[in-house]
Design an enzyme around this catalytic site. Structure first.
Site, mmCIF file in Angstrom:
data_model
loop_
_atom_site.group_PDB
_atom_site.id
_atom_site.type_symbol
_atom_site.label_atom_id
_atom_site.label_comp_id
_atom_site.label_asym_id
_atom_site.label_seq_id
_atom_site.Cartn_x
_atom_site.Cartn_y
_atom_site.Cartn_z
ATOM 1 N N ALA A 65 81.623 56.576 15.540
ATOM 2 C CA ALA A 65 80.967 55.369 15.033
ATOM 3 C C ALA A 65 80.407 54.594 16.210
ATOM 4 O O ALA A 65 80.904 54.726 17.336
ATOM 5 C CB ALA A 65 81.982 54.526 14.278
ATOM 6 N N GLY A 109 84.190 59.511 14.332
ATOM 7 C CA GLY A 109 83.433 59.736 13.093
ATOM 8 C C GLY A 109 82.608 61.013 13.132
ATOM 9 O O GLY A 109 82.300 61.584 12.089
ATOM 10 N N GLU A 112 85.007 63.588 12.194
ATOM 11 C CA GLU A 112 85.289 63.433 10.761
ATOM 12 C C GLU A 112 84.133 63.951 9.908
ATOM 13 O O GLU A 112 84.339 64.499 8.827
ATOM 14 C CB GLU A 112 85.581 61.960 10.454
ATOM 15 N N GLU A 132 90.009 57.124 18.453
ATOM 16 C CA GLU A 132 90.068 55.751 17.928
ATOM 17 C C GLU A 132 91.254 54.963 18.475
ATOM 18 O O GLU A 132 91.170 53.744 18.680
ATOM 19 C CB GLU A 132 90.142 55.772 16.390
#
Ligand code: COA
Length: 258
Positions: A65, A109, A112, A132
């Site tokens: 992200a 992300g 993911e 993260e």
């Protein structure tokens, strides 16, 4: 402003490239909006059989992200940023096969997103991780759930709790990627597989995906019963008649997707 998602076509394969190479293709709001729009178009385009997702440049698939968007953000704003439909969920329930072509950093992300795809092919130079924890947060794109299902709780814990990055070879060893190839062969090998899959009946691909995906939601007994029903459903299709006939007549099948 440059487009954040580039869409290319190679026969029946659509290649989606996240195009923010100066930010290692970090996922920001614009990327999410543009990716959802691109996927919505591809979903209803019968000329696309398989989707490949990758990142622009040599260095990164997707480095997670966009951390710049997190600073000073309230929980309500973050909740809005994570509103449905979410790219991870769209990807994981997409009716056509989706392949992650992982050309470099595959983090947070980005990892993911790769986990939400059906198949992951990586360059030897790729690196994987859920970093993260180093930002005082946890994975929020399904990482705690999809990573542990793919590689087991122990490896998921190791990656999520340490934030460590692992090389492609190790990612393959633990089952986080299916195929690893030299960087210069990544595109050709990915498209070879994507085109081979795209040459199958689109209807049967959809049913096969649904059956395998169901294994994540059902007990083995429920799943096997569901598989039997989907198997029998195939017997209503023109493509099953064609596939069987073509085999018996020793020729290539001509799928109609019906
Ligand atoms: N969000 C926003 N910007 C990012 C980013 C992210 N997730 N990852 C990289 N960038 C930006 C950097 O800030 C830098 O921008 P700048 O040139 O304007 O300063 C640019 O991309 C290049 O990254 P840089 O850190 O200089 O490259 P590097 O090769 O030294 O390091 C990484 C690469 C991937 C190790 C490092 O960028 C990194 O740790 N990124 C964050 C990964 C992460 O925590 N992701 C999960 C987010 S929840």
């Amino acid at each position: 402003m440059a487009e954040t998602i580039l869409v290319e076509r190679e026969r029946r394969v659509a290649i989606l490239t996240v195009n923010r190479p100066d930010k290692l293709n970090a996922l920001n709001e614009q990327v999410r909006v543009d990716m959802l729009a691109a996927l919505a178009e591809i979903e209803t385009d019968d000329s696309v059989g398989v989707v490949v997702i990758t990142g622009a440049g040599e260095k990164s698939f997707i480095a997670g992200a966009d951390i710049g968007e997190f600073e000073g953000r309230s929980p309500f704003d973050q909740r809005h940023a994570m509103r449905s439909p979410r790219i991870f969920d769209i990807m994981s329930s997409f009716p056509k096969p989706v392949i992650a072509m992982i050309n470099g950093f595959c983090l947070g992300g980005g990892c993911e997103l790769a986990l939400s795809c059906d198949i992951r092919i990586a360059s030897e130079k790729a690196q994987f991780g859920q970093p993260e924890i180093n930002l005082g947060i946890i994975p929020g794109g399904g990482g705690t759930q999809r990573l542990s299902r793919l590689v087991g709780t122990g490896h998921a814990m190791r990656l999520i709790l340490s934030g460590d990055r692992i090389p492609a070879a190790e990612a393959k060893e633990i089952g986080l990627v299916e195929i690893v190839v030299p960087a210069e062969e990544l595109r050709a090998k990915t498209l070879e597989l994507a085109n081979r899959i795209a040459s199958k009946s689109p209807l049967t691909l959809k049913i096969a995906k649904e059956a395998v995906r169901a294994s994540q939601k059902m007990t083995v007994e429920e799943g096997v019963t569901y598989e039997r029903d989907l198997f029998c459903l195939c017997f209503s299709s023109a493509d099953k008649e064609e596939g069987v006939k073509a085999f018996l007549e020793k020729r290539q099948p001509q799928w109609t997707g019906r």
